[in-house]
Structures are given as C-alpha cells and as structure tokens.
Scaffold this motif. Sequence first.
Motif, PDB file in Angstrom:
ATOM      1  N   LEU A 121       0.822  -1.215   0.000  1.00 50.53           N
ATOM      2  CA  LEU A 121       0.000   0.000   0.000  1.00 50.53           C
ATOM      3  C   LEU A 121       0.854   1.262   0.000  1.00 50.53           C
ATOM      4  O   LEU A 121       0.512   2.273  -0.624  1.00 50.53           O
ATOM      5  N   ALA A 122       2.013   1.204   0.667  1.00 50.80           N
ATOM      6  CA  ALA A 122       2.860   2.392   0.782  1.00 50.80           C
ATOM      7  C   ALA A 122       3.441   2.819  -0.562  1.00 50.80           C
ATOM      8  O   ALA A 122       3.953   3.924  -0.707  1.00 50.80           O
ATOM      9  N   ASP A 123       3.320   1.923  -1.562  1.00 49.48           N
ATOM     10  CA  ASP A 123       3.821   2.247  -2.897  1.00 49.48           C
ATOM     11  C   ASP A 123       2.972   3.341  -3.550  1.00 49.48           C
ATOM     12  O   ASP A 123       3.446   4.073  -4.419  1.00 49.48           O
ATOM     13  N   PHE A 124       1.713   3.478  -3.138  1.00 50.82           N
ATOM     14  CA  PHE A 124       0.862   4.560  -3.661  1.00 50.82           C
ATOM     15  C   PHE A 124       1.310   5.875  -3.044  1.00 50.82           C
ATOM     16  O   PHE A 124       1.656   5.916  -1.850  1.00 50.82           O
ATOM     17  N   THR A 125       1.333   6.938  -3.846  1.00 49.39           N
ATOM     18  CA  THR A 125       1.827   8.217  -3.329  1.00 49.39           C
ATOM     19  C   THR A 125       1.020   8.621  -2.101  1.00 49.39           C
ATOM     20  O   THR A 125      -0.169   8.325  -1.995  1.00 49.39           O
ATOM     21  N   GLU A 126       1.684   9.322  -1.214  1.00 51.12           N
ATOM     22  CA  GLU A 126       1.039   9.718   0.027  1.00 51.12           C
ATOM     23  C   GLU A 126      -0.175  10.604  -0.281  1.00 51.12           C
ATOM     24  O   GLU A 126      -1.226  10.473   0.349  1.00 51.12           O
ATOM     25  N   ALA A 127      -0.020  11.471  -1.287  1.00 49.16           N
ATOM     26  CA  ALA A 127      -1.122  12.378  -1.638  1.00 49.16           C
ATOM     27  C   ALA A 127      -2.349  11.589  -2.080  1.00 49.16           C
ATOM     28  O   ALA A 127      -3.475  11.902  -1.702  1.00 49.16           O
ATOM     29  N   SER A 128      -2.136  10.542  -2.878  1.00 52.02           N
ATOM     30  CA  SER A 128      -3.281   9.801  -3.385  1.00 52.02           C
ATOM     31  C   SER A 128      -3.950   9.001  -2.273  1.00 52.02           C
ATOM     32  O   SER A 128      -5.177   8.903  -2.224  1.00 52.02           O
ATOM     33  N   ARG A 129      -3.151   8.474  -1.347  1.00 52.07           N
ATOM     34  CA  ARG A 129      -3.755   7.749  -0.225  1.00 52.07           C
ATOM     35  C   ARG A 129      -4.513   8.721   0.661  1.00 52.07           C
ATOM     36  O   ARG A 129      -5.600   8.417   1.156  1.00 52.07           O
TER      37      ARG A 129
END
Lengths: 425, 293
Positions: A121-129
């Motif tokens: 999950l951490a692979d998704f950019t922080e902004a998108s999460r």
Amino acid sequence: MYKKMSLFLLVVLLLSSVMVVSAQDKPFEGQTIRVVLSNHAWTDAVAPMIPEFEALTGIKVEWESYGEEQLNQKLTTEFIAGNAGVDVFMTRPLQEGANMEMNGWYQDLNEYAADDAEFDLADFTEASRGATTFSGTLTAIPLVTEQEILYYRKDILEEKGIAVPTTLDELYAAAEALNDPANEFYGFVARGQRSPLVTQLSAYVYSYGGDWFDRETYTATLNTPETLAGIEMYSSLLKNFGPPGVLNMHWAQCIGIFNEKKVALYTDASSLYPNLLDPTKSDVAEVTGVAVFPAGPEGSVTYDITAWGLAMYADSENKDAAWEFIRWATGKENSLFIQGEKAQQLARTSVWNNPEGIKSFPADWAAAVAASVGARSYDRPLMTAVTEARDIIGGVVVTAIEGGDFRAAAEEANVQFQALLDLEK
Amino acid sequence: MLSRWIDKHEKWIFPLPAVIFIIVLMVFPILYTVWNSLTNWTLTSRLPTMFVGFNNYIQLFTADPRFMASIGRTFVFTFGCLIVQMILGVGAGLLIDAKEYRGKRIVNSILLLPMMATPVAVAMVWLLMFEPTTGVLNYLLKQVGLPASKWLSSSSSVIPTLILLDSWEWTPLIILITLAGLATLPTDPFESARVDGANTFQIIWHITLPMLAPTISVGALLRFIDCFKTFDIIYATTGGGPGYASETLNIYTYQNAFYYFKFGYGSSLLVIFFSIVLGCVLFVTYTRKKLEV
C-alpha cells in the motif's frame, strides 16, 4: 474384473487429487462478484484482462460500466434501497467520497491492504492515499491522478511566431492573436458547461490567489477579488476567443473541436492526454504540445488530484473475493501494464520509477505533469454537497461568458454557497 | 360454499387485482412522495431526517429563484410547443385530407416517422446538427446567406430551439389526430355550404374547425400534458443548460433528487408538478363539458 476395478479406483484417486490441488489454487472457485465501473480509459484498459483474472482465481466477475454521473446516481439509489448486490465499484473521492463515507457505504480497505506486503500500500503516493482516506477510513485504492495543463497547437504557434504561454496574461494575448472567427478558427477552448467547468476553473482561481472557501472558518470566498480575477480570466478567454457553442461543452466536445483543428489553445486535465496525443484517436497528435499551466500572480497553482479510486461496498457479501479483484486490478504488475502500455496516469511510485512505466508519455507531457505534482489536492470544493456547490459556482462563470454582470452573480452565489457550507460546519 | 360466496361478491372480487395494482403502483408512490415532501430527507446532510411540515414549500415559493424561473420556463416551452404543433399539425392534416392522390398513404407514413423514433436518439442527432461550429444547420444557413445561430448554446435561443425539436417530433401526432377526426365528419354540411356559395376558407373556418374542435382539444390536452412533462429531449441535449436557461420544472426536480440527493425537497417539487398537471387537466375537461352542453 479386479484389475479393472483397481484401475478405476486409481483414476478416481488421481482425479480427486488434481481437484484438491486446483481447489487450493483457487480458493474462490464458484464465487461471483459484481463490479460497477465508470466509462473511463482505465476501465477500457482493465476490462479485456478480466477473463485472465477469472481463470486465475475462479471468481466470476459480472461487470458493468456507466457514465460518471449515471454511475453515482445508480450506486447511490442502490445503496439507499439497501439490497445492492454490488461488491466493487469505481468512485470519485472528491465528488461523492465524503457523502458515501458519511452514509457508511465504503468498506475500510485498511483492514485488507495494510498487512498485504505483496500489494504494498505504501507504494501509492502519500497524496493519493490521503485523497481517498476520510476520517481514518481508506475508502478506495487510488486509481488515476490528474493535473490541469495547457494543450497547444505547436504548428499554429510556430507559424505565427508566438511563444508557448507561461503566464495567464500571455495566454490571453496568444488567444487573442490566434483567434480568427471569420475562418472558424478560435484562440481558446475549455469547458463551458455549468457544472463540469468548475474543476478546470480551479487552477485559474488558485493561480490568482483565490479559493472556494476558507477551510478553517468555512467562509465562502467566491466574491473575493482573487477568485473574481480567476473567474474573469477564464470567462473572458471563452467569451472573447472561444467557439460559439462553448456553453454546452464538456471535455468531450472540447476535445472534439480541438481534434478538428479549429482551436489553438486548450486547458484541461492531463488525464485526457490519450484522446489528444494518441495518433490512433486524434488528427492532431503530431502537432499538439503540452505545457505547465500558465502562471498567475501567485504562480502556476494547479491541482494534483486522485480522480478515481476502486472501492468495496461495506455490505458486500463476498468481501474476500472483492478484495482479490481490487488487489489484482491495482497490483504492481497490472499497474505497470495499464500505465506503461495504456498511458493511464496511476498513483504507484514504483511504476513511475520504472522506465517501462513511463515509456508512452511524451517528454513535454511528462515534464508538465512532473511540475504539477504536489499541487493542491482538490479541484472543487472539498465538502459533501459538491454537486450543488459546483452548480452555484458554475452559474457565475456562465453569466460571465454570456456577458452578464458576473460580480453581482458572484455576490449572490456567495450567499447561496455560504448557506450550503453552514450545513456542513 | 366458496363459489356461492364468490358469486355473491363478484363485483368486488373481479376488479380487485386492478385495484390492488393501482394502489401499489400509483396511490402508494404518490402518498409516499407527499409524505417525503414534508420531511428534510437529504442524503448529503448530517442532520437526521425529520418531519418539517410545509418548510420545503415555503422555501420553494419564497427563497428559490431557480424554482420560480423553472416554472416560467416550463410554461413558455409548453405553450410554445402547443401553438406551433397545433397550427402546423391541424394545417397539415387539412392539407393532406383536401385531395386524393396516388401515394397518399406513403406520404402519411413518412410524416409519422419522427414520432416513432426514440426521443434520446432524436435528441442526439439534433444535438450534432445544432452544433454552432461543426453542425450542418449553420452550414446550410450560411450557404443561403443567413446569419448563423447559436441554437442550443445561448440562453436566448435555447428554448425556441427545443420547441423546434419537440415540434419536429410531435407535430405528426396532431396530424394523425386531425386526420382521424376529419374521417368521422359527416359530408352533408360541406355540401350544403358549397351550394350556399361558401369558399374553401369559409368552409374550413365556419364548418370544419368547429366540428373538429372536440377532437383537436383532446389532441391539445395530450400534447399539453406531454410537453409539460418533457424530460428526455431537454436532458439529452442541454441537461438544463446553458447555465440554467433550459431548466424546466422536471429537470430541476431531477437535479434536486438525483444530483443533490435532496429527496424531501425534490418530492415537494414533484407534488407541485403533479398538482399543476392535475389542475390543468381538470380545468380543460370542465370547460369542455361546459362548451358541449
């Protein structure tokens, strides 16, 4: 006889062991999930691969797809009725996210994704999460992201000796110089339909230092000089240099007229890129350039949003199978394919860092997008009653494009918008 | 025993399925809508849904300019359509009926074609033709030296354009009704009028039209209800735009219910809508009875 019997037993034994093995391989064999998607290029990329997923897991996927507004209406009515057989659905965090979360329709995906090392999950950019997380609930796995950028006709600008606009004033001057309505050629186009235009108006408003409302105090700011300046620039461009039918134009009509070589400059979302720059879909692919959104007094302040996410219905009866679908569709392998081959702008960092993942993007497009990453995380008011708010804001711009007194309209709209905000404090 | 009981109560038992059907599918939804219209049921609100009396109605009539404007627009559109379609429809009906010629039935069938088409498909095709830059209509206008129009994309021309579109599709219905009415007229009054030396115009004005009046008024009533309720062609072409310039009562109600998810408020709009249509129908049937007596 005895021989035959033992042979038969052997065959039965073999067959059943094969079946046991395959059942272990396919723990979801026999399950059916209903997946409701939007008519989006992401869906076009994923849909052909669904049979692969079915073969892999044994899950039968019944999928359907709708226009974005119809999708929201259909899901909402089904969820209210309470007997929805929906398991997985596409959702727009900025549009219906707050409302659906408030009504408890999203399954918190943290429960599934947080401990899944392979999914990462951490692979998704922080902004998108962050965009798909509402009060601690991960409502959806981020799909496509987008920023506002400037599309322009390289050949026309070169021919007239006009540099690519880097500020909004230059954009205005260029549109004026290129506008030639007598020969049905127009300087500029952007969305003119009341509600759809709001998201593309946002970068104009932000770049003049304006915003929709003060998020600390919930005070509407539609009538501030900064917001009005943004509205004035956007509407003057369309009023003075836009095609005559602009008030009925959503992005599809804008792209249509741009593809017919009747417009020189166009601001809209970066995710529309495949429609303009893909030679199989567009006549202007060779001559279309992309640039960073032109700067206003506050610089080039565009948006960087997560336009779509993939969510699980809270009352789904097949949650494990539903998660299996989500983790497959948004997993690393598929993301690399969807972004690398199908040119969809996804949110996985590992895909952006992989040369395979960015090979279909032209250099100027990639540069414009890279420059916009980290910009504002919203392109419309962040609230629950978004649709109504968009109509209120869009109405002001329509008044301005039609040459009416938009300042008076903005004052009136500000009062209506404030009333709407007061309900959400 | 049972059969005797059935025999005795036949008049209740036989209509029962129809009555149940009407109650479940018509009476209940109407009553439920009326009930909803008295609540503040809004999906996007954190407030609990509760009974608010006539608050929605008060707000509609005192603090909602979009509602007032949409009512005005609905009437303009409805009467615009009615006038165009009645004049063209009755006129064309009279013309078609005036003379016998070969291939008349074919002409009739062709005239009826627009009515057979799906409204949304019709709207999509016209949408393309109305496009100010790339549409064929402006091209034709320019070819004959007329100025181009913005058609659906300007506040001032959108309602007339929609009236044009609706009339293209529905005038044939009036033609059909007129032809049916003409076929039932007796021939004697026409013959005696001719003997008395009346010209064609006088015959039409003093004999045909008065005799057709009951038929035409039914057609007008049907068209009135339909135009008032028009949703498909407006939704498929403009969605109520540009701005709010083609937002009729029906579109505004839809916006409230399915875009803003204000079910209570939307229901109160529907109740008003229903009352207007019902009121107009009652008024027309009442005056017709008066006229006939």
